[in-house]
Write a protein that holds these residues in place. Structure first.
Motif, short mmCIF file in Angstrom:
data_model
loop_
_atom_site.label_atom_id
_atom_site.label_comp_id
_atom_site.label_asym_id
_atom_site.label_seq_id
_atom_site.Cartn_x
_atom_site.Cartn_y
_atom_site.Cartn_z
N TYR A 258 6.50 -2.35 6.70
CA TYR A 258 6.39 -0.92 6.43
C TYR A 258 7.21 -0.17 7.47
N ARG A 259 7.51 1.08 7.19
CA ARG A 259 8.24 1.91 8.14
C ARG A 259 7.64 3.32 8.14
N ARG A 260 7.54 3.88 9.33
CA ARG A 260 7.12 5.27 9.43
C ARG A 260 8.19 6.05 10.18
N VAL A 261 8.80 6.98 9.47
CA VAL A 261 9.72 7.91 10.09
C VAL A 261 8.87 9.03 10.65
N MET A 262 9.30 9.62 11.77
CA MET A 262 8.46 10.58 12.49
C MET A 262 7.90 11.67 11.59
N GLY A 263 6.58 11.83 11.66
CA GLY A 263 5.92 12.90 10.93
C GLY A 263 5.71 12.63 9.46
N LYS A 264 6.17 11.50 9.00
CA LYS A 264 6.04 11.22 7.56
C LYS A 264 5.04 10.09 7.33
N GLU A 265 4.89 9.74 6.07
CA GLU A 265 3.91 8.70 5.73
C GLU A 265 4.46 7.33 6.07
N ILE A 266 3.56 6.37 6.15
CA ILE A 266 3.94 4.97 6.34
C ILE A 266 4.42 4.47 4.97
N LYS A 267 5.67 4.03 4.92
CA LYS A 267 6.23 3.64 3.62
C LYS A 267 6.41 2.13 3.52
N PHE A 268 6.01 1.61 2.39
CA PHE A 268 6.13 0.19 2.08
C PHE A 268 7.59 -0.19 1.94
N LEU A 269 7.97 -1.32 2.54
CA LEU A 269 9.33 -1.83 2.39
C LEU A 269 9.35 -3.06 1.49
N LEU B 35 0.83 -1.20 0.00
CA LEU B 35 0.00 0.00 0.00
C LEU B 35 0.86 1.25 0.00
N THR B 36 0.35 2.30 -0.64
CA THR B 36 0.96 3.62 -0.61
C THR B 36 0.10 4.49 0.29
N PHE B 37 0.71 5.03 1.32
CA PHE B 37 -0.02 5.79 2.33
C PHE B 37 0.20 7.28 2.18
N GLY B 38 -0.78 8.05 2.67
CA GLY B 38 -0.60 9.47 2.90
C GLY B 38 0.03 9.69 4.26
N LYS B 39 0.27 10.96 4.60
CA LYS B 39 0.93 11.29 5.87
C LYS B 39 -0.01 11.24 7.06
N ASP C 248 7.79 -8.45 -3.71
CA ASP C 248 8.14 -7.08 -4.08
C ASP C 248 9.00 -6.51 -2.96
N GLU C 249 10.24 -6.17 -3.27
CA GLU C 249 11.10 -5.55 -2.26
C GLU C 249 11.57 -4.18 -2.73
N SER C 250 10.77 -3.54 -3.53
CA SER C 250 11.14 -2.26 -4.12
C SER C 250 11.29 -1.14 -3.10
N GLY C 251 10.70 -1.31 -1.92
CA GLY C 251 10.75 -0.25 -0.92
C GLY C 251 11.91 -0.35 0.05
N MET C 252 12.70 -1.41 -0.06
CA MET C 252 13.82 -1.57 0.87
C MET C 252 14.83 -0.46 0.61
N PRO C 253 15.25 0.24 1.68
CA PRO C 253 16.08 1.45 1.49
C PRO C 253 17.46 1.15 0.90
#
Lengths: 114, 114
Positions: free
Chosen positions: B35-46, A102-106, B56-61
């Motif tokens: 998923y990962r959420r850095v403070m104040g930002k969106e929840i990002k798919f890993l 999923l792609t999330f908003g903030k 799908d591992e396209s979100g791995m940093p």
């Protein structure tokens, strides 16, 4: 480059009134949209979803509206209750019906005032 | 039915150390996500597992992050060596099926790298 945007970081609504949370997206490949609710120190919990073939989905006090031409969706909560105070995340999925990542908003922090 | 569980709930480590996060999905769910959420930002798919395979591992940093799901049950996410920017809340989610699929999230692991 954010593909899902929630432009209101916070929203304050009086108890009993309608809460309207908005979400815009840029990727026209998104075909499934979800709203999640999150309390502090907890994981997001699923609230309601909508497929791109529909323009409205209703579940109790929660209704999600989708305007594909405007790439906009909104979550309506009516009537708003104190327990609705939380952060609400809009999320979208590409051609996977929600099974893909999923792609999330903030998020929008909804505060229900008594 | 037990939900998605994550361990530990909090972890504080020094820069350069290694940390391993664990996720136990809902029993029977083939799909597992990080998923990962850095403070104040969106929840990002890993990344996304289907059973034991990485779908799908396209979100791995970067290659400091390694996820595994041996046997298609629980999953681990290892960060080695940890950097300051890795701090955030790491969420695991699971789901079953394809269409109309909603993710069930764990409570998250709050990682702080100092």
């Amino acid at each position: 480059d954010q593909q899902v945007k929630q432009n209101s970081p916070s929203l304050s609504v009086q108890e009993g009134r309608i809460s309207i949370l908005n979400c815009d997206y840029t990727n026209s490949m998104f075909d499934y949209f979800l709203w999640y609710k999150k309390y502090p120190a907890e994981g997001p919990t699923f609230l309601i979803s909508i497929s791109s073939i529909k323009d409205k989905n209703e579940d109790g006090r929660f209704t999600v509206f989708l305007n594909k031409s405007a790439k906009h969706l909104s979550l309506h909560i009516v009537p708003s209750q104190p327990g609705d105070s939380a952060v609400y995340f809009c999320a979208a999925s590409v051609a996977g019906g929600g099974a893909d990542g999923l792609t999330f908003g903030k998020g929008t922090h909804l505060i229900i005032q008594p | 039915e037990a939900g998605v569980t994550q361990f530990p709930s909090h972890s504080v480590i020094e820069k350069g150390q290694t940390v391993t996060l664990r996720c136990d999905p809902i029993s029977g769910h083939d799909n597992l996500y990080w998923y990962r959420r850095v403070m104040g930002k969106e929840i990002k798919f890993l990344l996304h597992f289907v059973k034991e395979s990485k779908q799908d591992e396209s979100g791995m940093p970067n290659n400091r992050f390694l996820a595994e799901r041996t046997g298609g049950t629980y999953s681990t996410l290892k960060v080695q060596p940890a950097e300051l920017e890795d701090s955030g809340v790491y969420f695991c989610a699971s789901s079953q099926g394809r269409l109309g699929t909603r993710h069930f999230f764990g409570q998250g692991t709050r990682l702080t790298v100092v």
